[in-house]
Motif scaffolding. Structure first.
Motif, PDB file in Angstrom:
ATOM      1  N   ARG A 270       0.832  -1.209   0.077  1.00  0.00           N
ATOM      2  CA  ARG A 270       0.007   0.099   0.001  1.00  0.00           C
ATOM      3  C   ARG A 270       0.817   1.265  -0.190  1.00  0.00           C
ATOM      4  N   ARG A 273       2.327   1.598  -3.386  1.00  0.00           N
ATOM      5  CA  ARG A 273       1.346   2.113  -4.499  1.00  0.00           C
ATOM      6  C   ARG A 273       0.762   3.532  -4.336  1.00  0.00           C
ATOM      7  N   TYR A 274       0.345   3.866  -2.889  1.00  0.00           N
ATOM      8  CA  TYR A 274      -0.116   5.085  -2.692  1.00  0.00           C
ATOM      9  C   TYR A 274       0.595   6.364  -2.221  1.00  0.00           C
ATOM     10  N   PRO A 278       3.277   7.800  -6.154  1.00  0.00           N
ATOM     11  CA  PRO A 278       2.885   9.352  -6.572  1.00  0.00           C
ATOM     12  C   PRO A 278       4.085  10.283  -6.336  1.00  0.00           C
ATOM     13  N   ARG A 339       0.117  -1.308 -10.087  1.00  0.00           N
ATOM     14  CA  ARG A 339      -1.203  -1.023 -10.894  1.00  0.00           C
ATOM     15  C   ARG A 339      -1.181  -2.379 -11.803  1.00  0.00           C
TER      16      ARG A 339
END
Length: 342
Positions: A270, A273-274, A278, A339
């Motif tokens: 997590r 990915r998040y 970014p 993703r």
């Protein structure tokens, strides 16, 4: 007691098996299960150590080191034990041996062989002929009669000292004594040893029939009963406990894996990915914007100084990751690894 006459199975045996099975299950849970868990952990640690530590260490460190040491030792052994002796044999002993052989061959051909022929012809052969003639005469007329007389005297002495006394001793002393001893032995065998042997045989048969055979049959029945009603249920219970402990260990391992994924793997995925993805995109956009601003400022300075149109040199047109256009073109859309996997 015969083997076919076994006690019938009844409800008492079932109660005995139940009473034995309960403490065996307790022992299996308290002893066998921890031993199985420790064994599985040791096996996993040993496999990991062999795969990631011992195997690469042997393949990339010990094997090349041993190969190099073997070559160095081989060269040193040749320098110490092979090449000096080969040189000594080739350049010292072989020429010296050939020279000695040539000298010995010349001395034999030109010195020893002629001297031997002369000595044999003029000294040894006449001397041997004379000695042979003297020996034949002495043997015929002196030694042969003397030998015959000595032989007769020795034969008479031998018969007097070694044959006639022993013959008389055997005929008049040992033979009668032997006959008497044989008669005594036959009487002792017939009237003493035979009755004693029959008595011992009867005792042995009675002991086997009334003592040893019932004792052996009782021990065999006891062993069969112990194996059938104690050892067999105990072995079944222990085997079942071992399989159950294996299933428990497998379940615990799956639980540990699931807990590890929940505590470490899933939060890490997590965060990647998040948070990290970014942030990386943002840093890349900031870097791209700054580089474009520097490029525009440099083009404006060049135009102000030299009057050239604002154009970027060809060598600075770097291609971006994931795109086939130049740096000043619009970048292609990028998709992160989590993703894609999702």
């Amino acid at each position: 007691m015969d083997m076919d006459k076994r006690p019938p199975a009844d409800g008492g045996d079932g109660c005995l098996v139940s009473l034995i099975r309960i403490p065996v299950k307790i022992v299996a849970v308290l002893v066998v299960l921890p031993v199985r868990v420790v064994w599985e952990l040791l096996v996993a640690v040993g496999r990991a150590a062999h795969r990631h530590v011992l195997g690469p260490l042997y393949a990339h460190v010990l094997e090349p080191l041993l190969r190099g040491l073997g070559r160095v030792l081989g060269i040193l052994l040749k320098l110490v034990f092979v090449w000096p002796w080969v040189g000594l044999w080739r350049y010292v002993l072989t020429p010296v041996g050939q020279a000695l052989a040539w000298l010995c061959r010349g001395a034999y051909d030109h010195l020893l062989a002629p001297a031997g022929r002369i000595l044999m012809t003029y000294l040894l052969r006449p001397l041997g002929t004379a000695l042979a003639w003297v020996g034949r005469g002495g043997l015929r007329y002196l030694l042969a009669p003397l030998a015959k007389g000595l032989t007769w005297i020795l034969w008479a002495l031998a018969m007097t000292l070694f044959v006639w006394p022993w013959t008389a001793l055997w005929r008049y002393v040992l033979a009668p004594a032997g006959h008497g001893i044989a008669w005594l032995a036959a009487a002792a065998y017939r009237y003493v040893l035979t009755p004693v042997g029959h008595g011992l045989a009867w005792l042995a048969v009675a002991a086997y029939r009334y003592l040893l055979r019932p004792l052996v049959l009782g021990l065999v029945w006891l062993a069969v009963t112990l194996y059938r009603y104690v050892l067999t249920p105990l072995g079944r219970v222990l085997r079942r406990a071992w399989h159950v402990s294996g299933r428990i260990v497998a379940a615990l391992w799956r639980g540990f894996k699931w807990v590890g994924w929940i505590l470490l793997g899933w939060p890490a995925s997590r965060v990647y990915r998040y948070v990290l993805t970014p942030a990386g995109h943002a840093v890349r956009e900031v870097w791209r914007t700054g580089r474009a601003a520097v490029r525009e400022a440099r083009a404006a300075v060049r135009q102000a100084l030299f009057g050239t149109p604002p154009r970027e040199p060809a060598r600075s047109r770097a291609r971006t990751l994931g795109s086939t256009t130049a740096a000043d073109a619009a970048p292609a859309d990028e998709i992160s690894l989590p993703r894609r996997q999702g």
